[in-house]
Scaffold this active site. Sequence first.
Site, short mmCIF file in Angstrom:
data_model
loop_
_atom_site.label_atom_id
_atom_site.label_comp_id
_atom_site.label_asym_id
_atom_site.label_seq_id
_atom_site.Cartn_x
_atom_site.Cartn_y
_atom_site.Cartn_z
N GLU A 275 0.84 -1.19 0.00
CA GLU A 275 0.00 0.00 0.00
C GLU A 275 0.87 1.24 0.00
OE1 GLU A 275 -2.54 0.91 3.37
OE2 GLU A 275 -4.03 1.78 2.04
N MET A 411 0.49 -2.68 8.77
CA MET A 411 -0.22 -2.74 7.49
C MET A 411 -1.20 -3.90 7.51
SD MET A 411 -0.79 -1.69 4.45
CE MET A 411 -1.98 -2.51 3.40
N ASN A 413 -2.66 -6.03 5.53
CA ASN A 413 -2.79 -7.09 4.52
C ASN A 413 -3.78 -8.15 5.01
OD1 ASN A 413 -0.34 -5.93 3.28
ND2 ASN A 413 0.64 -6.84 5.07
N HIS A 444 -6.71 -0.96 15.23
CA HIS A 444 -6.79 -0.25 13.94
C HIS A 444 -6.72 -1.24 12.78
CE1 HIS A 444 -5.92 3.32 11.31
NE2 HIS A 444 -5.34 2.38 10.58
N GLU A 445 -5.72 -2.11 12.82
CA GLU A 445 -5.52 -3.03 11.69
C GLU A 445 -6.62 -4.07 11.59
OE1 GLU A 445 -3.46 -2.05 9.61
OE2 GLU A 445 -2.45 -0.63 10.92
N HIS A 448 -9.59 -2.65 9.87
CA HIS A 448 -9.38 -2.62 8.42
C HIS A 448 -9.82 -3.93 7.74
CE1 HIS A 448 -7.53 1.09 7.31
NE2 HIS A 448 -6.45 0.94 8.05
N GLU A 467 -9.07 4.84 6.26
CA GLU A 467 -8.25 5.25 7.40
C GLU A 467 -9.03 5.99 8.48
OE1 GLU A 467 -5.71 3.86 7.84
OE2 GLU A 467 -4.98 3.23 5.87
#
Length: 1003
Positions: A275, A411, A413, A444-445, A448, A467
């Site tokens: 990303e 991140m 993924n 947070h992740e 996502h 985000e």
Amino acid sequence: MIENSMFEEEPDVVDLAKESPSYHIDSDDVTYEPRSSRLLVRGLGENDMDEDEEDYESSARLLGMSFMNRSSSQRSAASSYTRQQPSNSCSPLSTKTTAVGVLILVLVVSMFMVIYFVPSCTFTKKGCQKSNSSMSSIYPISTSGELFPWTDLRLPVSVHPVHYNISLHPDLNSMTFQGNVSIVVLVVHETKNIVLHSSDMNIIKVTFDDKEYRFLEYKPWQQIAIKFPEDLKKGQYVLKFSYKANLSNSYDGFYNSSYVDTAGTKRVLAATQFEPLAARKAFPCFDEPAFKSTFVVKMTREAKYISLSNMPKIKTTDLNENGLQEDEFESSVKMSTYLVAFIVAEFSSHSKNVSKTTVSVYAVPDKKDQVHYALETACKLLKFYNTFFEIEYPLSKLDLVAIPDFLAGAMENWGLITFRETTLLVGNQSSRFDKQLVTSVIAHELAHQWFGNLVTMRWWNDLWLNEGFATYMQYMSIENVFPDLDIDIEFLNVRFKALAKDALNSSHPVSTFVSTPEQVEEMFDSVSYEKGASILLMLNATLRDGEFHKGVIEYLQNYNLSNTESKDLWNSLSQVSKQSLNVSEMMNTWTVHKGFPLVTVKRNGPQVTLSQEHFLLNAENGTDDSSLWHIPLTYVNDSCSVLRSCKQVFHLKDKEATLQLPGQVKWLKFNFRSDGFYIVHYDEQGWSDLISALKVDVNVLPSEDKAALINNIFALSRLGKVSFRQVLNLMDYIRNETETAPLTEALSQLGQIYRLLDKRSDLNLASSMTTYIESHFGSLMESQSWEVETSVSKMTLRSALLETACALNRPNCTTQARRLFDQWLASNKTLQIPSDLMRTVFKVAAKTDEGWSKLLGSYKHSIYDTEKRKMLEALASTQDVRKIIWVLQKSLDGSEIQNQEFPLVIHTVCRDFAGYLYAWDFMKENWEKITQKFPIGSFAIQSIITSTTSQFSTKTHLAEVQNFFSSLGAKGSQMRIVQEAIETIKHNMRWMEKNLNTLQSWL
Ligand SMILES: [Zn+2]
């Protein structure tokens, strides 16, 4: 993704780490324009370099450095992102010569543009040629010299990828890899071309339905094309590539990373970070978020390594070639390319099951005991999200992996979330203070996996949908699952930080047009994350109970596995809202305009006049004055002000409106608990009524409201709406304050001013400010304990107070800090220093040569990353210039300090007088090297530029900054952060001019 710098900054005074202070400037000085029309840095040549020269030279002499050497290394202006630009070989010897140079450049570029855009003209090596009658576009020239058949940075939509088979063989000895990728594509409109992305690879062979084809490459746009003699009919085909490439040395694409284990052996690994735009560096692909596909990954590796990818492993095959093995992973869910991930490394893991999912946390073997907290936390949060979103996490496994050298914070993924070691690993001795960070990043992740992975923004202009939502969910989930982490204080700080950034003219709307790679990189900023989260909080607080939750579920169900724009979210929320409230109409005003409103409240008995205007720090010549927001204004009064049930709402949509109160009140406080993204100004009586009420009873308002009053009054003084005297009048109440949020906000605001005074070497005023801080916070500083503490709120307050106290050299503080450091050393580091005090203690220790050397030794051998970073901050906070140089160099070359820490190192060096000028010089001289590691526009670069420039407040420094960035041409001059830096310096200058006298008389 979460950016590391977003959470590493903590408020305190002398070492204050908030983003650039924002002071008043003229809007004609800095104008943010669309990048296409922006010409380098405005105002160039206006500043006389001779002014303030003396001041500048003396600081240079003081530091024994070559600050006056303005020649920076020659830089090529050949951008990889612009079509053609003349190369820039002039050194910025002086403003005048640069101005002449720029003028010539303008003329050349203008002539070029005229030729380039002459209608019906195709610009090729041969010059202007008559185009084919049907060809109105201007085709770029591919590497081979032929015309490239596509004219846009965005890919054509005539061909869609459906499925990828990716086989990779990374060689961790030669740091190269071989790849074979076959893509099943669907031709949806007849076309003669297939255009897709590829970057930094050597493509050996291309076949289309088993027939070999040539391909064309246009490197500036990272695109390749296959041209066909006839139109391809609609239908499905297979496109195959064989290629070789180097494992990247930067932090994106398929990159190599290394670390030294406790036995002193260097270990290597390969990992990915795609990303936003780097999947194309690992395999040719349609690298845009809307081109969702399924993926099968096969990875060849040596037996000593393991490999991981998004999906569970199906099988391992012995290849019988030098002991190589191939892992094959299940076919993925339908997803965007930026979420694909794979890792080859020597890692250990621990696992646990939640519902149908196996959750595992991986780390290097030396740190395998530090994964337990993350594992427990991830399991709890996965359970929470599975229930909250009413859609179960769809994969049978979820891996969380700590990568030893990793630039971002983490991140998302799909199924293979990557982290920095600091944001995932927790030692046994860590306190809740350290766990708050790890919990936040995991929350947070994991959010996502739904917001971003399951439902993805169509294009990067709506990055905030990913985000902003993940940031909001991170705070909301932690409040629910981990109430003892006191995350509300952190979220309040985040909202204040977003307001400070968004008050600048260089800010941008939440949803912003982007096309170039740098513009996409720049979207990863405070507006997408922090303002995005703030406006979602405001919406949730405005809707009736449960409506926001229902709307979110509706949205996820409607758009499961597809792509969305902002309006799709608002429509889902409108559908569930039982009120007459039009969510789309209200929220559009918050995503389309940049900035936020200033609400002015004037009261005459029960009649209250409310008005709104754009809170723009250069409002005198504001460019955006017509913006109107639909503001869900909330307020409380003296009869009921603390409980949530006290809140009343008034929707302000027009420039001005009147609110009639049912009866008499003593005072009104707007923006209850600071849930709304706006700043409130009262008339003189309104302010003094509130200040009097606080002086009588400090508990008359919730702590968020008190912190917001402090935040708002400082912001209003920058805008020139209230006098500094009035600011200090409010601050008088603080002596009775004991709550964390208002105290840390006050310290932070005073700290910004202190730092500017300190950096101007205004010793008298800096000393008056010190006295002021000590008189208001001294007794609290003295009453703090140095023992282990369990409340996160208390630790947050204590660390801010004591770090300030020690920085001000208060004897009690420095003595206690030295005592703890000596005990820690004497016990061979087995005796713990409370983790919230560690940075303070290490910073005091680093002031002596002996302490600094001992810390460096400990830094090299510690396996606890959280502790190491605090040591590194202490090492970088030294006043000794030789040590400053050493730390900067080592973190840039990545030898003894990991390269990922460079932004933190430069940030820390810039806090103190001794280092900030040197850091600026260092950044200039190493710009080429820095941007090879950290992409132009990236959050890391934004952080580096803000750190090095935000404390300048003289004309000379302004000219320095303008000259430097304008000399970069396309290699950086057009970044939004450069505009922000210049705007900030001008604010600082103006603020100093206006307020120095007031400060002298009132401090
Ligand atoms: Zn994120």
